[in-house]
Write a protein that holds these residues in place. Sequence first.
Motif, short mmCIF file in Angstrom:
data_model
loop_
_atom_site.label_atom_id
_atom_site.label_comp_id
_atom_site.label_asym_id
_atom_site.label_seq_id
_atom_site.Cartn_x
_atom_site.Cartn_y
_atom_site.Cartn_z
N ALA A 1 2.30 -8.32 8.38
CA ALA A 1 1.04 -8.88 7.90
C ALA A 1 -0.14 -8.03 8.37
CB ALA A 1 0.89 -10.32 8.38
N GLU A 2 -0.07 -7.54 9.61
CA GLU A 2 -1.14 -6.67 10.12
C GLU A 2 -1.17 -5.36 9.35
OE1 GLU A 2 -0.85 -6.21 14.37
OE2 GLU A 2 -1.27 -8.34 14.73
N ILE A 3 0.01 -4.81 9.06
CA ILE A 3 0.09 -3.56 8.28
C ILE A 3 -0.59 -3.75 6.94
CG2 ILE A 3 1.67 -2.03 7.03
CD1 ILE A 3 3.64 -2.38 9.38
N GLU A 4 -0.32 -4.89 6.30
CA GLU A 4 -0.88 -5.16 4.97
C GLU A 4 -2.41 -5.18 5.01
OE1 GLU A 4 -0.44 -8.82 1.95
OE2 GLU A 4 1.45 -8.08 2.79
N VAL A 5 -2.98 -5.83 6.03
CA VAL A 5 -4.44 -5.89 6.15
C VAL A 5 -5.02 -4.50 6.38
CG1 VAL A 5 -6.36 -6.76 7.54
CG2 VAL A 5 -4.46 -8.28 6.96
N ILE A 6 -4.42 -3.74 7.30
CA ILE A 6 -4.93 -2.40 7.62
C ILE A 6 -4.83 -1.49 6.41
CG2 ILE A 6 -4.62 -0.36 9.06
CD1 ILE A 6 -3.58 -2.29 11.27
N GLN A 7 -3.70 -1.56 5.68
CA GLN A 7 -3.52 -0.67 4.53
C GLN A 7 -4.51 -0.97 3.42
OE1 GLN A 7 0.72 -0.96 3.71
NE2 GLN A 7 1.06 1.00 4.71
N GLY A 8 -5.09 -2.15 3.42
CA GLY A 8 -6.12 -2.49 2.43
C GLY A 8 -7.36 -1.62 2.58
N TYR A 9 -7.55 -1.01 3.75
CA TYR A 9 -8.71 -0.16 3.99
C TYR A 9 -8.40 1.32 3.83
CZ TYR A 9 -10.84 -4.36 5.79
OH TYR A 9 -11.35 -5.62 5.90
N LEU A 10 -7.13 1.65 3.73
CA LEU A 10 -6.74 3.06 3.61
C LEU A 10 -6.82 3.50 2.16
CD1 LEU A 10 -3.67 3.07 6.04
CD2 LEU A 10 -5.94 3.99 6.46
N PRO A 11 -7.09 4.78 1.92
CA PRO A 11 -7.13 5.27 0.54
C PRO A 11 -5.74 5.21 -0.08
CG PRO A 11 -7.43 7.08 2.10
CD PRO A 11 -7.40 5.81 2.89
N GLU A 12 -5.71 5.17 -1.41
CA GLU A 12 -4.43 5.14 -2.13
C GLU A 12 -3.63 6.40 -1.82
OE1 GLU A 12 -2.93 2.85 -4.30
OE2 GLU A 12 -4.49 1.56 -3.48
N LYS A 13 -2.34 6.22 -1.67
CA LYS A 13 -1.46 7.36 -1.40
C LYS A 13 -1.21 8.14 -2.69
CE LYS A 13 -0.68 6.44 2.92
NZ LYS A 13 -1.33 7.22 3.93
N LEU A 14 -1.13 9.45 -2.56
CA LEU A 14 -0.84 10.31 -3.70
C LEU A 14 0.65 10.27 -4.02
CD1 LEU A 14 -2.93 13.46 -2.71
CD2 LEU A 14 -3.54 11.71 -4.36
N ASP A 15 0.98 10.43 -5.29
CA ASP A 15 2.39 10.51 -5.65
C ASP A 15 2.88 11.94 -5.44
OD1 ASP A 15 1.06 11.73 -7.72
OD2 ASP A 15 2.19 10.74 -9.32
N GLU A 16 4.18 12.14 -5.56
CA GLU A 16 4.77 13.44 -5.25
C GLU A 16 4.22 14.55 -6.16
OE1 GLU A 16 9.18 15.44 -4.89
OE2 GLU A 16 8.93 13.35 -4.31
N ALA A 17 3.97 14.22 -7.43
CA ALA A 17 3.45 15.22 -8.36
C ALA A 17 2.07 15.72 -7.92
CB ALA A 17 3.38 14.64 -9.77
N ALA A 18 1.23 14.81 -7.47
CA ALA A 18 -0.11 15.19 -7.01
C ALA A 18 -0.03 16.04 -5.74
CB ALA A 18 -0.96 13.96 -6.78
N ILE A 19 0.91 15.69 -4.86
CA ILE A 19 1.10 16.46 -3.63
C ILE A 19 1.58 17.87 -3.97
CG2 ILE A 19 2.42 16.65 -1.48
CD1 ILE A 19 2.47 13.55 -1.43
N LEU A 20 2.54 17.97 -4.88
CA LEU A 20 3.04 19.29 -5.30
C LEU A 20 1.94 20.13 -5.94
CD1 LEU A 20 6.57 18.33 -6.67
CD2 LEU A 20 6.07 19.71 -4.65
N ALA A 21 1.07 19.49 -6.71
CA ALA A 21 -0.05 20.21 -7.32
C ALA A 21 -0.99 20.75 -6.24
CB ALA A 21 -0.80 19.30 -8.28
N ALA A 22 -1.26 19.93 -5.20
CA ALA A 22 -2.12 20.38 -4.11
C ALA A 22 -1.46 21.52 -3.34
CB ALA A 22 -2.41 19.20 -3.17
N ILE A 23 -0.14 21.46 -3.18
CA ILE A 23 0.59 22.54 -2.49
C ILE A 23 0.49 23.83 -3.30
CG2 ILE A 23 2.88 23.35 -1.79
CD1 ILE A 23 3.52 20.42 -1.04
#
Length: 148
Positions: free
Chosen positions: A81-103
Amino acid sequence: MTLKQRLTDDMKAAMKSGDKQRLGVIRLVNAAIKQREVDERIELDDAAVVAAMEKMVKQRKDSVSQFEAANREDLAAIERAEIEVIQGYLPEKLDEAAILAAIDEAIAATGASGPADMGKLMGALKPKLAGQADMGQVSALVKQKLAG
């Protein structure tokens, strides 16, 4: 609005609504931020606040696995439950395709060609992907790219 300001506003809203669980988690986050600011004698920007929150999520994930191993599902549920609240403030995670494009973009910018250039490449990627991708996953993908 900065992330710290958003946390403060949400803390006030949680106090007014009587949401004790959310209030407790936000206070934990604020305390961790304040502790780091006092220890390092700096004012944290949004990137540093995100890094502190990611560390808190990682700690809670470790706790969940330990609680599950000890058959303490009640404590694991609290951590989730604590993880869920904290993750609400974190930016959305990139998918693998976006990470590969950045690489690929970083490889083109740095001229990295082999495994020896991994440090240079990770140095270029870390500020760009911090908070948006698991750096362990990024590292594995970089190794794969540079080896192949």
